[in-house]
Design an enzyme around this catalytic site. Structure first.
Site, PDB file in Angstrom:
ATOM      1  N   LYS A 164       0.907  -1.041   0.117  1.00 19.10           N
ATOM      2  CA  LYS A 164      -0.050   0.002  -0.043  1.00 19.10           C
ATOM      3  C   LYS A 164       0.830   1.314   0.003  1.00 19.10           C
ATOM      4  CE  LYS A 164      -3.048   2.645   3.113  1.00 19.10           C
ATOM      5  NZ  LYS A 164      -3.573   2.850   4.432  1.00 19.10           N
ATOM      6  N   ASP A 216      -2.753  10.534   3.120  1.00 18.08           N
ATOM      7  CA  ASP A 216      -4.016  10.345   3.405  1.00 18.08           C
ATOM      8  C   ASP A 216      -5.018  11.216   4.092  1.00 18.08           C
ATOM      9  OD1 ASP A 216      -6.581   8.850   3.259  1.00 18.08           O
ATOM     10  OD2 ASP A 216      -6.020   7.576   5.049  1.00 18.08           O
ATOM     11  N   LYS A 259     -10.293  13.297   7.828  1.00 18.95           N
ATOM     12  CA  LYS A 259      -9.785  12.870   9.107  1.00 18.95           C
ATOM     13  C   LYS A 259      -9.834  14.122   9.811  1.00 18.95           C
ATOM     14  CE  LYS A 259      -6.373   9.269   7.564  1.00 18.95           C
ATOM     15  NZ  LYS A 259      -6.695   8.338   8.447  1.00 18.95           N
ATOM     16  N   ASP A 304       1.816   6.677   5.133  1.00 17.87           N
ATOM     17  CA  ASP A 304       0.574   5.690   4.984  1.00 17.87           C
ATOM     18  C   ASP A 304       1.076   5.028   4.008  1.00 17.87           C
ATOM     19  OD1 ASP A 304      -1.794   4.638   5.696  1.00 17.87           O
ATOM     20  OD2 ASP A 304      -3.114   5.838   4.331  1.00 17.87           O
ATOM     21  N   ASP A 361     -12.320   6.821   3.941  1.00 19.10           N
ATOM     22  CA  ASP A 361     -11.088   6.626   4.649  1.00 19.10           C
ATOM     23  C   ASP A 361     -10.555   5.350   4.713  1.00 19.10           C
ATOM     24  OD1 ASP A 361      -8.852   7.718   6.175  1.00 19.10           O
ATOM     25  OD2 ASP A 361      -9.762   7.885   7.988  1.00 19.10           O
ATOM     26  N   GLU A 374      -9.535   3.628   2.450  1.00 20.76           N
ATOM     27  CA  GLU A 374      -9.066   3.462   0.959  1.00 20.76           C
ATOM     28  C   GLU A 374      -7.758   2.576   0.631  1.00 20.76           C
ATOM     29  OE1 GLU A 374      -5.629   5.032   2.588  1.00 20.76           O
ATOM     30  OE2 GLU A 374      -7.803   5.541   3.251  1.00 20.76           O
ATOM     31  N   ARG A 424      -7.577  -0.571   1.395  1.00 21.47           N
ATOM     32  CA  ARG A 424      -7.965  -1.931   1.029  1.00 21.47           C
ATOM     33  C   ARG A 424      -8.459  -1.719  -0.317  1.00 21.47           C
ATOM     34  NH1 ARG A 424     -12.126  -2.010   5.917  1.00 21.47           N
ATOM     35  NH2 ARG A 424     -10.281  -0.787   6.802  1.00 21.47           N
TER      36      ARG A 424
END
Length: 442
Positions: A205, A210, A217, A228, A287, A289, A291
Site C-alpha cells: 500500500k 491520506d 480525518k 501511509d 478513509d 481506501e 484496502r
C-alpha cells in the site's frame, strides 16, 4: 549506498569488548567501569581510559541487535570502533540512522568497523525504507514513490514498468478511483526479478498522503499520514534484501502509489466501484481506501499464479489499538506460510502476532447495492474485517499473508529513532527464507 556509520579501515579503531554480567569484573579497567555504574546490562557501555585517553569500551552483551542501537550516539563523536558481532553491527546501523534531508544532525555518529563478512544489506534496506517513510508528502508523491521502485530495480537488474493513465484506469479501477481526488495522478509500479525458484508476490500500500478523502480525518489524525505508504516501503525493503542476497526465488513486487485527496473529483461515500477482479464495492467510508488499493494489487498478483502472496499496509488503527506500534498483525489463509513467518520472526527477535480471519464476521461486509462494502456497519474488529475484505480478492488455494503494520516509532529508543520504521522487516526476511527452504519449486 555505503552507510556513513561504518568504516572499512580498522587503523586507529578502538576495541569494543562484549561482556556478560558475570564475566567482566576481572578485566583491566573493571574498577573504573564499575565506578561509572556499569553492570553489563544489554547494550550498556563503559569507557576504558588510560589517563585521559580513551582506549576502548566494555559493552553488555545483548540478544538481538536493538539494545546496541544507543552506542553510535553515546560513544564519543569522531571515534572509530572495532569488535562485536553481527547483531552489534546491525544494531549500530539501526541506532546511527537520522533523517537528514532537511536538517543536519546535532552530531555525527561514531563509526564501526564491522566484522569480516558482515552483510549490510538489511541495514541499507532499513535506512532506505525509513527515508521513504520520513519524506514529507510534498517531496514524495505517487510519481516519486514509483521512481523509487525504478531505482531499486535498476540497482538489482530487475525489470520495472509503471502503469498509469488510461491503462491504470482500465486495469486498476479501484486504485484509480482512490487517486481521483488528487492532482498527482496514481500509478502502479511493477518490479519483476529472478528466473528460478518459487514465485513470491509482494504487494505494498503506497498511499503517499491520506486526508481520509471526503470522510475527512481530523487534524490530529492527519499529522503522520505521510507514513501511509509505509507498507510499500517495507515490501520494497524486503525485496531489496532478497535481491541483494540473490535469493533463489522469483519476485513480483507491486506498489500502488496514490494520494487520497479532497476535491470535486474525489470519490464519495455511497459510490459503487468495480475492481480488477470484477467484484463491485460500495464505498462505506472513503478513509478505508488502503484496502481498495490492495484489492486491485492482489487481483493482479493472483493472475500470475504465485506460490505465495504477501501484502503490507498501514491499514487500520484497530490493529494498533490491539497490538500497539511494534507488533504487526499477521493474517493468513495458509498454515505453512503463517508458520514460517512466525518462526522466522521469533528467531529474528522481531515479532509478529497472528490474528484470526474469523469467518463469522464476513457478513458484516454485505452491501444491499454491491457485492460488498469496504467497511463494516459495526464499530468492532476493524483489523479483522479489513483482512476479510482483502481475502475476497485472493483465489482459494493461493497462500496469502497480510501484514497490518505501523511503520513508525513514536519516540526515540535504542535502535529505533523516532520517525519512519521498517516495522517487521527483519522477521519477514527470516520468515520468507524459511518459506523458501520448504518451496524449492522452479
Amino acid at each position: 549506498m555505503s552507510l556513513p556509520c561504518f568504516a572499512a579501515d580498522p587503523a586507529g579503531a578502538l576495541p569494543l569488548h562484549l561482556v556478560a554480567p558475570d564475566g567482566w569484573r576481572d578485566r583491566p579497567g573493571a574498577a573504573l567501569a564499575a565506578a561509572q555504574g556499569f553492570r553489563a546490562r544489554p547494550g550498556e557501555h563503559a569507557l576504558l581510559l588510560d589517563g585521559e585517553a580513551v582506549t576502548g569500551a566494555l559493552v553488555g552483551r545483548a540478544e538481538g541487535p536493538l539494545p546496541y542501537g544507543a552506542l553510535p550516539h553515546a560513544l564519543p563523536e569522531g571515534t572509530r570502533w572495532v569488535g562485536g558481532d553481527a547483531d552489534l553491527a546491525l544494531g549500530w546501523a539501526l541506532g546511527a540512522y537520522r533523517f537528514t534531508r532537511f536538517k543536519a544532525p546535532r552530531r555525527a555518529a561514531a563509526q564501526l568497523v564491522p566484522q569480516a563478512g558482515f552483510d549490510d544489506s538489511m541495514a541499507r534496506a532499513i535506512w532506505h525504507a525509513r527515508d521513504l517513510v520520513n519524506m514529507p508528502a510534498s517531496h514524495l508523491g505517487p510519481a516519486e514513490l514509483a521512481e523509487a521502485v525504478e531505482k531499486l530495480g535498476a540497482a538489482h537488474g530487475a525489470a520495472v514498468r509503471i502503469i498509469e493513465g488510461a491503462e491504470l484506469a482500465q486495469g486498476f479501477p479501484a486504485l484509480a478511483l482512490v487517486g481521483a481526488g488528487s492532482p498527482r495522478a496514481p500509478r502502479v509500479a511493477v518490479l519483476e526479478w529472478g528466473t528460478e525458484g518459487p514465485l513470491l508476490a509482494l504487494c505494498g500500500k503506497g498511499v503517499c498522503f491520506d486526508t481520509g478523502g471526503l470522510d475527512l480525518k481530523p487534524p490530529a489524525g492527519m499529522l503522520r499520514m505521510k507514513k501511509d505508504m509505509g507498507g510499500a516501503a517495507v515490501m520494497l525493503a524486503l525485496a531489496d534484501c532478497l535481491m541483494a542476497r540473490r535469493a533463489r526465488l522469483r519476485l513480483l513486487v507491486l506498489v500502488g502509489a496514490v494520494e487520497n485527496g479532497v476535491s470535486g473529483t474525489a470519490f464519495r461515500p455511497g459510490d459503487v466501484l468495480r475492481t480488477r477482479k470484477g467484484l463491485t464495492v460500495e464505498v462505506g467510508n472513503t478513509d478505508a481506501e488502503g484496502r481498495l488499493v490492495l484489492a486491485d494489487l492482489l487481483a493482479f498478483a493472483a493472475e500470475r499464479a504465485p506460490d505465495a502472496i504477501l501484502d503490507g499496509a498501514t491499514l487500520t488503527g484497530a490493529a494498533r489499538v490491539a497490538l500497539g506500534p511494534d507488533l504487526p498483525a499477521l493474517f493468513s489463509n495458509d498454515e505453512a506460510l503463517a508458520g514460517a513467518l512466525l518462526a522466522g520472526a521469533e528467531a529474528a527477535r522481531d515479532p509478529l502476532w497472528r490474528l484470526p480471519l474469523h469467518g463469522g464476521y464476513d457478513s458484516w461486509l454485505d452491501s444491499p447495492v454491491a457485492d460488498l462494502n469496504n467497511v463494516a456497519g459495526k464499530p468492532m474488529a476493524g483489523a479483522i474485517v479489513a483482512a476479510l475484505f482483502l481475502r475476497r480478492f485472493v483465489p482459494h488455494g493461493t497462500p496469502w499473508a497480510h501484514l497490518d503494520l505501523y511503520a513508525w516509532n513514536d519516540s526515540n529508543r535504542p535502535g529505533a529513532p523516532e520517525g519512519g520504521e521498517a516495522t517487521g522487516l527483519r522477521g519477514l526476511l527470516a520468515g520468507i527464507e524459511r518459506w523458501m527452504d520448504a518451496h524449492p519449486r522452479s
